[in-house]
Scaffold this active site. Structure first.
Site, PDB file in Angstrom:
ATOM      1  N   HIS A  97       0.821  -1.043  -0.008  1.00 19.71           N
ATOM      2  CA  HIS A  97      -0.090   0.019   0.025  1.00 19.71           C
ATOM      3  C   HIS A  97       0.825   1.321  -0.063  1.00 19.71           C
ATOM      4  CE1 HIS A  97      -2.595   2.929   2.647  1.00 19.71           C
ATOM      5  NE2 HIS A  97      -2.936   2.975   1.217  1.00 19.71           N
ATOM      6  N   GLU A 102       3.035   6.008   7.259  1.00 17.39           N
ATOM      7  CA  GLU A 102       1.923   5.696   7.748  1.00 17.39           C
ATOM      8  C   GLU A 102       1.151   4.829   6.879  1.00 17.39           C
ATOM      9  OE1 GLU A 102       0.626   8.306   4.708  1.00 17.39           O
ATOM     10  OE2 GLU A 102       2.359   8.621   6.310  1.00 17.39           O
ATOM     11  N   ASP A 103       1.292   4.793   5.844  1.00 15.40           N
ATOM     12  CA  ASP A 103       0.664   3.957   4.754  1.00 15.40           C
ATOM     13  C   ASP A 103       0.792   2.643   4.927  1.00 15.40           C
ATOM     14  OD1 ASP A 103       2.974   4.206   3.933  1.00 15.40           O
ATOM     15  OD2 ASP A 103       2.494   5.092   1.874  1.00 15.40           O
ATOM     16  N   PHE A 104       2.074   2.230   5.135  1.00 18.07           N
ATOM     17  CA  PHE A 104       2.526   0.716   5.426  1.00 18.07           C
ATOM     18  C   PHE A 104       1.794   0.296   6.607  1.00 18.07           C
ATOM     19  CE2 PHE A 104       5.589  -2.137   7.446  1.00 18.07           C
ATOM     20  CZ  PHE A 104       5.358  -3.068   6.597  1.00 18.07           C
TER      21      PHE A 104
END
Length: 396
Positions: A207, A234-236
């Protein structure tokens, strides 16, 4: 004798690793052909489409900001709200947003200023004010440089099947002029696309947070948006938390069309270096695996391995390897583009060689200078991805 066994064992391991990387090309091309650019279904539904709250973090103005944001006002989707978040009240992006809100009074759009201190991540701090006011059961986070097609949101919502809590888009770029634009398109349409699509095919976390749709209740279940303010990536960690909560993610059919008005090689290389630093901090074994997966490095190692194992001539093997990798990347890029490329074959050769030769160098730069520069801010990373800022701007 024992030393020869180790040599053969190492050569066998390298050859297996090499074959695995070739399979990534096959998986990426095949899955991309099946997955990407499918038209969303326009047939009547038994239940109405859900409303979506779209969060847009903004900072500064580039030449394409206004036309990019305008595509969100003209989407063909029955119910959505636009929540623009700007940290600095004096930011020139404020005027751009207000002009668009005035131009499209029928679109439900709001502007939130000031940001809030919930962690070190500037994007999360900027978004949080809009997030707490979001009214929909689905939240979309979309970066400022993203350009939407009229049916993009519909496509993403239709991928939100039962058991799926996160739908995201394959990063790609709009057609733009210049070598820097060619370089960006080649990177996102070859190396990035290959890894991204293969990871999605096998259910691995891939992501990127530039354009993603999330179930609001699941996001709250894993702590809300503010829970990821301690990370720069933050996406991971958002995707990881959703996966650990028992939910799946999916890649939508349409790529994320990045269309920043500022496009130069140096800025993009700094961006690539920053991403490499984040990957290494989150997944330390990539220190070894990532540089070994680069075309030129892997080709050298594989050429030595086949010479040891099969007594093949290393130089012809290396040249054939580069040709096969090059043609595979051309096919991969054509699949993601889904149409004629905006540059000729010579420009592709130059851009491809530039990416392949600079990739290992940028990764080495990331390893030897772990501090992360994000606009005018500087961050340090701990192993595991938790970050701290050396100098803070937002005050609680």
């Amino acid at each position: 004798m024992s030393f020869s066994i180790y040599i053969y064992g190492f050569a066998i391991a390298l050859f297996i690793f090499y074959c695995g990387n070739l399979l990534l090309h096959i998986f990426g091309i095949t899955y991309g052909k099946i997955k990407l650019h499918k038209k969303p279904c326009l047939l009547p539904r038994e239940s109405p489409l859900p409303s979506v709250s779209i969060l847009k973090p903004l900072m500064g103005v580039d030449p394409n900001l206004s036309p990019n944001l305008e595509t969100f006002f003209t989407m063909q989707y029955p119910s959505y709200e636009l929540l623009f978040c700007i940290e600095d009240k004096e930011d020139p992006a404020v005027a751009v947003v207000n002009n668009l809100i005035d131009k499209y009074p029928k679109v439900n759009a709001h502007l939130y200023l000031g940001g809030s201190k919930v962690g070190v991540n500037p994007k999360i701090n900027n978004l949080n004010a809009g997030y707490v006011h979001a009214k929909s059961d689905f939240v979309m986070i979309s970066d400022s440089g993203i350009r939407m097609k009229e049916d993009t949101l519909l496509d993403m919502v239709q991928h939100m099947k039962d058991g799926i809590a996160l739908v995201h888009q394959l990063p790609f770029t709009c057609d733009r002029e210049g070598f820097a634009a060619t370089f960006e398109k080649i990177y996102f349409g070859t190396y990035q696309a290959r890894m991204y699509l293969t990871a999605d095919l096998f259910g691995a976390i891939c992501h990127t947070g530039m354009s993603s749709l999330i179930r609001r209740d699941v996001l709250e279940e894993v702590g809300g948006l503010q829970a990821f303010g301690c990370y720069l990536a933050e996406d991971f960690f958002l995707a990881k938390s959703i996966s650990e909560a028992g939910w799946k993610s999916a890649v939508s059919s349409q790529p994320a069309w990045q269309n920043s008005g500022i496009c130069d090689v140096t800025s993009f290389q700094l961006r690539l270096t920053r991403w490499a630093k984040l990957r290494v901090a989150m997944v330390p074994h990539l220190i070894i695996l990532e540089p070994l997966s680069e075309c030129m490095v892997l080709g050298c190692l594989a050429s030595w391995a086949v010479n040891v194992l099969f007594q093949w001539d290393a130089l012809p093997f290396y040249l054939v390897h580069i040709l096969v990798w090059f043609l595979s990347d051309w096919i991969m890029l054509s699949v993601v583009q889904n149409g004629p490329l905006p540059f000729n074959k010579f420009n592709f050769v130059v851009g491809w060689l530039f990416r392949e030769f600079t990739g290992p160098y940028l990764f080495a730069c990331a390893l030897f200078n772990p501090a992360i520069r994000w606009r005018e801010r500087t961050f340090k990373l701990h192993w595991g991805g938790i970050a701290y800022e050396t100098k803070s701007r937002i005050k609680s």
